[in-house]
Design a protein around this motif. Sequence first.
Motif, PDB file in Angstrom:
ATOM      1  N   VAL A  54     -59.000  44.536 -54.836  1.00 29.50           N
ATOM      2  CA  VAL A  54     -57.724  45.406 -54.286  1.00 29.50           C
ATOM      3  C   VAL A  54     -58.304  46.072 -53.320  1.00 29.50           C
ATOM      4  CG1 VAL A  54     -56.760  45.226 -56.737  1.00 29.50           C
ATOM      5  CG2 VAL A  54     -58.257  47.237 -55.994  1.00 29.50           C
ATOM      6  N   ASP A  55     -57.195  46.249 -52.669  1.00 24.76           N
ATOM      7  CA  ASP A  55     -57.327  47.263 -51.296  1.00 24.76           C
ATOM      8  C   ASP A  55     -57.669  48.907 -51.792  1.00 24.76           C
ATOM      9  OD1 ASP A  55     -54.492  49.030 -50.986  1.00 24.76           O
ATOM     10  OD2 ASP A  55     -54.074  46.711 -51.656  1.00 24.76           O
ATOM     11  N   LEU A  56     -57.745  49.392 -50.886  1.00 30.27           N
ATOM     12  CA  LEU A  56     -58.318  50.837 -51.042  1.00 30.27           C
ATOM     13  C   LEU A  56     -57.051  51.754 -51.742  1.00 30.27           C
ATOM     14  CD1 LEU A  56     -60.663  51.870 -47.973  1.00 30.27           C
ATOM     15  CD2 LEU A  56     -61.381  51.360 -50.336  1.00 30.27           C
ATOM     16  N   ARG A  57     -55.771  51.600 -51.100  1.00 28.19           N
ATOM     17  CA  ARG A  57     -54.789  52.541 -51.737  1.00 28.19           C
ATOM     18  C   ARG A  57     -54.533  52.030 -53.255  1.00 28.19           C
ATOM     19  NH1 ARG A  57     -49.913  52.681 -47.682  1.00 28.19           N
ATOM     20  NH2 ARG A  57     -49.242  54.357 -49.208  1.00 28.19           N
ATOM     21  N   THR A  58     -54.661  50.712 -53.480  1.00 19.91           N
ATOM     22  CA  THR A  58     -54.478  50.207 -54.831  1.00 19.91           C
ATOM     23  C   THR A  58     -55.398  50.679 -55.736  1.00 19.91           C
ATOM     24  OG1 THR A  58     -53.266  48.322 -53.998  1.00 19.91           O
ATOM     25  CG2 THR A  58     -54.104  48.223 -56.316  1.00 19.91           C
ATOM     26  N   LYS A  59     -56.794  50.768 -55.268  1.00 20.73           N
ATOM     27  CA  LYS A  59     -57.913  51.523 -55.802  1.00 20.73           C
ATOM     28  C   LYS A  59     -57.749  52.931 -56.406  1.00 20.73           C
ATOM     29  CE  LYS A  59     -62.801  52.010 -56.291  1.00 20.73           C
ATOM     30  NZ  LYS A  59     -62.594  52.959 -56.972  1.00 20.73           N
TER      31      LYS A  59
ATOM     32  N   PHE B  51     -48.491  54.301 -55.167  1.00 21.07           N
ATOM     33  CA  PHE B  51     -47.341  53.366 -55.922  1.00 21.07           C
ATOM     34  C   PHE B  51     -46.447  52.691 -55.260  1.00 21.07           C
ATOM     35  CE2 PHE B  51     -45.447  54.215 -60.638  1.00 21.07           C
ATOM     36  CZ  PHE B  51     -45.521  52.850 -60.659  1.00 21.07           C
ATOM     37  N   LYS B  52     -45.550  53.285 -54.335  1.00 18.15           N
ATOM     38  CA  LYS B  52     -44.886  52.292 -53.434  1.00 18.15           C
ATOM     39  C   LYS B  52     -45.637  51.156 -52.905  1.00 18.15           C
ATOM     40  CE  LYS B  52     -41.755  54.527 -50.975  1.00 18.15           C
ATOM     41  NZ  LYS B  52     -41.198  55.438 -50.046  1.00 18.15           N
ATOM     42  N   HIS B  53     -46.921  51.409 -52.467  1.00 20.06           N
ATOM     43  CA  HIS B  53     -47.715  50.489 -51.896  1.00 20.06           C
ATOM     44  C   HIS B  53     -47.953  49.501 -52.800  1.00 20.06           C
ATOM     45  CE1 HIS B  53     -50.837  48.459 -49.414  1.00 20.06           C
ATOM     46  NE2 HIS B  53     -51.902  48.534 -50.479  1.00 20.06           N
ATOM     47  N   VAL B  54     -48.383  49.823 -54.100  1.00 22.08           N
ATOM     48  CA  VAL B  54     -48.662  48.691 -55.017  1.00 22.08           C
ATOM     49  C   VAL B  54     -47.515  48.009 -55.275  1.00 22.08           C
ATOM     50  CG1 VAL B  54     -49.099  48.634 -57.555  1.00 22.08           C
ATOM     51  CG2 VAL B  54     -50.563  49.926 -56.263  1.00 22.08           C
ATOM     52  N   LEU B  55     -46.415  48.522 -55.341  1.00 19.29           N
ATOM     53  CA  LEU B  55     -45.036  47.954 -55.848  1.00 19.29           C
ATOM     54  C   LEU B  55     -44.769  46.989 -54.624  1.00 19.29           C
ATOM     55  CD1 LEU B  55     -42.684  50.476 -57.184  1.00 19.29           C
ATOM     56  CD2 LEU B  55     -43.815  48.590 -58.494  1.00 19.29           C
ATOM     57  N   ALA B  56     -44.963  47.149 -53.303  1.00 22.57           N
ATOM     58  CA  ALA B  56     -44.697  46.511 -52.399  1.00 22.57           C
ATOM     59  C   ALA B  56     -45.399  45.384 -52.028  1.00 22.57           C
ATOM     60  CB  ALA B  56     -44.557  47.511 -50.961  1.00 22.57           C
TER      61      ALA B  56
END
Length: 92
Positions: free
Chosen positions: A3-8, A46-51
């Motif tokens: 996973v990417d850093l934002r998701t992590k 969270f918005k990033h994970v959803l997108a």
Amino acid sequence: MMVDLRTKAWLDDMFIYGGGNVYGPPQLKEETDARGEWAERFRSNFKHVLAEGQLTALEYEDRTEVSFDTDTELFEYFEKLYQYLFYEGPQP
């Protein structure tokens, strides 16, 4: 885990506030209502994970100890949780 850093970062927060060993959505809502800069970053991640839609149910379970049968069920839960946390939706 790929996973990417934002998701992590988001997964780390979910482990602390929404994982299998904590109270879950009500505690997370309390935290997002009370913690200014952290809450903004959590919401953005969270918005990033959803997108992105790339997180799998297995990756989520590995980090949070909360399981879902399918990735579709996981993201349905995420959508409901997002609405609960940020738009006064019902608790998932």
